[in-house]
Motif scaffolding. Sequence first.
Motif, short mmCIF file in Angstrom:
data_model
loop_
_atom_site.label_atom_id
_atom_site.label_comp_id
_atom_site.label_asym_id
_atom_site.label_seq_id
_atom_site.Cartn_x
_atom_site.Cartn_y
_atom_site.Cartn_z
N PHE A 1 -10.42 36.33 -27.47
CA PHE A 1 -11.37 37.36 -26.35
C PHE A 1 -11.90 37.86 -26.48
CE2 PHE A 1 -10.03 41.00 -23.82
CZ PHE A 1 -10.56 41.04 -23.46
N THR A 2 -11.61 38.71 -28.07
CA THR A 2 -12.58 39.50 -28.84
C THR A 2 -14.32 38.57 -28.91
OG1 THR A 2 -10.26 40.60 -29.76
CG2 THR A 2 -12.55 41.06 -30.42
N ASN A 3 -13.70 37.34 -29.30
CA ASN A 3 -14.88 37.05 -29.65
C ASN A 3 -16.50 37.00 -28.38
OD1 ASN A 3 -14.27 36.86 -33.05
ND2 ASN A 3 -13.60 34.74 -32.11
N SER A 4 -15.37 36.63 -27.58
CA SER A 4 -15.72 36.71 -26.46
C SER A 4 -16.20 37.80 -25.38
CB SER A 4 -14.73 35.76 -25.00
OG SER A 4 -15.45 35.75 -24.00
N THR A 5 -15.68 38.55 -26.50
CA THR A 5 -16.18 39.74 -24.74
C THR A 5 -17.57 40.53 -26.00
OG1 THR A 5 -14.24 40.61 -23.92
CG2 THR A 5 -15.00 42.98 -24.78
N ASN A 6 -17.18 40.41 -27.10
CA ASN A 6 -17.96 40.90 -28.04
C ASN A 6 -19.86 40.00 -28.44
OD1 ASN A 6 -17.21 42.51 -29.36
ND2 ASN A 6 -15.88 40.75 -31.13
N SER A 7 -19.29 38.77 -27.68
CA SER A 7 -20.67 38.24 -27.10
C SER A 7 -21.10 38.31 -26.10
CB SER A 7 -20.47 36.41 -27.34
OG SER A 7 -19.61 36.15 -28.65
N SER A 8 -20.67 38.83 -24.93
CA SER A 8 -20.36 39.04 -23.84
C SER A 8 -21.81 40.48 -23.56
CB SER A 8 -19.55 39.47 -22.43
OG SER A 8 -19.84 39.53 -21.41
N ILE A 9 -20.93 41.42 -24.68
CA ILE A 9 -21.32 42.81 -24.51
C ILE A 9 -22.96 42.26 -25.27
CG2 ILE A 9 -21.17 44.62 -26.20
CD1 ILE A 9 -18.82 44.59 -25.10
N GLN A 10 -22.99 41.75 -26.79
CA GLN A 10 -24.24 41.91 -27.04
C GLN A 10 -25.42 40.81 -26.06
OE1 GLN A 10 -24.68 41.93 -30.71
NE2 GLN A 10 -26.72 41.09 -31.03
N GLY A 11 -24.70 39.63 -25.61
CA GLY A 11 -25.60 39.51 -24.68
C GLY A 11 -26.55 40.61 -23.71
#
Length: 98
Positions: A7-17
Motif C-alpha cells: 500500500f505504501t509503495n503504491s501510494t508513493n508511486s501514485s504521489i510521484q506520478g
Amino acid sequence: MANQNQFTNSTNSSIQGTMENIWRTTCGSWENCNESTVQSFLSQCEQHNIDPQFCMSWIQQHSEQIPNWSAVSDTTREWVNQHTSTGSPISVSKQNIH
C-alpha cells in the motif's frame, strides 16, 4: 505487514506520478524551470495535497539540470516557508499533547 508495504509503495508511486505530471504541465523540462514555473508547480502540488517539501526535495535532486539554480532554490524555499506553518512538516509529539 507485506500488505502495508504494498500500500505504501503504491501510494508513493501514485504521489510521484501525480507530481511528475504536474511538473510536465507547469515546467515542461528542467531547462524551463525558473522562479515563475517552480511557484506554479508548488501551487499545483499543494492543490493536489502533495507535501511541498517532498516536491522541493525532488526538485533539488535535479538542481544541476536547472539554469539559475540559485534563484530557483531561493524562490522554492521562500514559497515553502510562506505556505507551510513553519517551513517544515507539522509534527506532534506526546510531549505537546496535554
